[in-house]
Design a protein around this motif. Sequence first.
Motif, short mmCIF file in Angstrom:
data_model
loop_
_atom_site.label_atom_id
_atom_site.label_comp_id
_atom_site.label_asym_id
_atom_site.label_seq_id
_atom_site.Cartn_x
_atom_site.Cartn_y
_atom_site.Cartn_z
N MET A 1 -0.62 23.40 -8.04
CA MET A 1 0.28 24.53 -7.70
C MET A 1 1.62 23.97 -7.24
SD MET A 1 -1.37 27.64 -7.50
CE MET A 1 -0.80 28.54 -6.07
N PRO A 2 2.74 24.45 -7.79
CA PRO A 2 4.05 24.01 -7.31
C PRO A 2 4.16 24.20 -5.80
CG PRO A 2 4.29 25.27 -9.32
CD PRO A 2 2.84 25.35 -8.95
N GLY A 3 4.90 23.31 -5.15
CA GLY A 3 5.05 23.38 -3.70
C GLY A 3 4.05 22.51 -2.97
N GLU A 4 2.94 22.14 -3.64
CA GLU A 4 1.95 21.29 -2.97
C GLU A 4 2.50 19.88 -2.78
OE1 GLU A 4 -2.51 22.47 -3.44
OE2 GLU A 4 -1.58 22.49 -5.43
N ARG A 5 2.01 19.22 -1.74
CA ARG A 5 2.53 17.88 -1.42
C ARG A 5 1.73 16.81 -2.16
NH1 ARG A 5 5.65 17.15 2.94
NH2 ARG A 5 4.53 15.52 4.02
N ILE A 6 2.46 16.00 -2.91
CA ILE A 6 1.83 14.92 -3.66
C ILE A 6 2.37 13.60 -3.14
CG2 ILE A 6 1.60 13.83 -5.93
CD1 ILE A 6 1.72 16.52 -7.22
N LEU A 7 1.46 12.68 -2.79
CA LEU A 7 1.86 11.34 -2.36
C LEU A 7 1.86 10.42 -3.57
CD1 LEU A 7 2.47 9.33 -0.01
CD2 LEU A 7 0.01 8.82 0.01
N VAL A 8 3.01 9.83 -3.87
CA VAL A 8 3.11 8.86 -4.96
C VAL A 8 3.19 7.46 -4.34
CG1 VAL A 8 4.47 8.02 -6.91
CG2 VAL A 8 4.23 10.49 -6.53
N LEU A 9 2.16 6.66 -4.56
CA LEU A 9 2.20 5.26 -4.12
C LEU A 9 2.99 4.51 -5.17
CD1 LEU A 9 -1.56 4.95 -3.10
CD2 LEU A 9 0.40 5.27 -1.57
N GLY A 10 4.12 3.92 -4.75
CA GLY A 10 5.07 3.45 -5.76
C GLY A 10 5.39 1.98 -5.71
N GLY A 11 6.67 1.69 -5.93
CA GLY A 11 7.11 0.29 -6.02
C GLY A 11 7.27 -0.16 -7.46
N THR A 12 7.24 0.79 -8.41
CA THR A 12 7.38 0.46 -9.83
C THR A 12 8.35 1.45 -10.48
OG1 THR A 12 5.56 1.95 -10.38
CG2 THR A 12 4.97 -0.36 -10.00
N ALA A 13 8.84 1.08 -11.67
CA ALA A 13 9.71 1.98 -12.42
C ALA A 13 8.96 3.24 -12.82
CB ALA A 13 10.25 1.25 -13.65
#
Length: 243
Positions: A1-13
């Motif tokens: 659902m739009p508005g929900e919080r998503i955690l993106v573990l990153g450090g990459t392109a």
Amino acid sequence: MPGERILVLGGTAEARALAKALAGQGFAVVNSLAGVTSAPLLPEGAVRIGGFGGAEGLAHYLRDEAIALVCDATHPFAARISRNAVEGAAIARVPLVRLERPAWIPGGDDQWTDVPDLAAAAAVIAPGARVFLTTGRKELDAFRSRGDIAVVVRVIERPDPPPPDSWTLIAARPPFTFAAERALLQRERIDVVVSKNAGGRREKLDAAASLGLPVVMVRRPVKPYAPVAATVEEMVALARAAL
Ligand code: NAP
């Protein structure tokens, strides 16, 4: 659902591309970076920096921040955070999906030696060889004791501790063109390339193959099971399905 919080573990392109795509679909993206790079390229959305304190710490974070989904878009060689992510998401009962670029596979002109880790990579280099080392600044230790080889190392940031004085240091941030890679290999009179099997753009490998140079390829660490997407588009679909 739009508005929900998503955690993106990153450090990459790919993580930056994913954050942009998810934000474009109306999700509230929180990006997490390890804090190992002094001037990181910042993704779209909120950004938090630094470790969580293991799987338990991540689980607390997920609950405290009301995260609805974890997208692990870390580097294929970042094994610890991916393991923690699977464990932490399970503890917090938050779904997790992973974006993982496919590993490189050798083609017709490639001459690869497949090795399990960096110690094995250092061990297979013949005495007297000129090596182009592209494994990342934190993974030079296995080569430091090889005083019998010449090392040209490419890093984004200066290694700490610094490399031996005899090494040639090239500081540069990808991407690199095929022509530039080929010119570098010729200019530095490289005999063998050492690379982690990171996947993605393969100009370095194509340049080596075009010059008949061998590549010592370090295998990926095994990560625990998670639903995996190979592209940002697939990952957005997987994320929507998981929510
Ligand atoms: P790692 O060994 O898997 O993780 C070491 C610790 O760093 C983790 O336990 C975690 O600390 C923290 N950490 C790692 N990634 C994090 C993130 N995205 N957000 C918050 N904390 C994170 O990782 P690594 O191989 O050192 O890589 C660190 C970062 O650099 C990752 O974000 C990765 O995507 C990126 N990177 C790695 C490579 C590579 O070759 N390894 C190449 C390019 C980019 P806590 O346990 O305290 O949570």
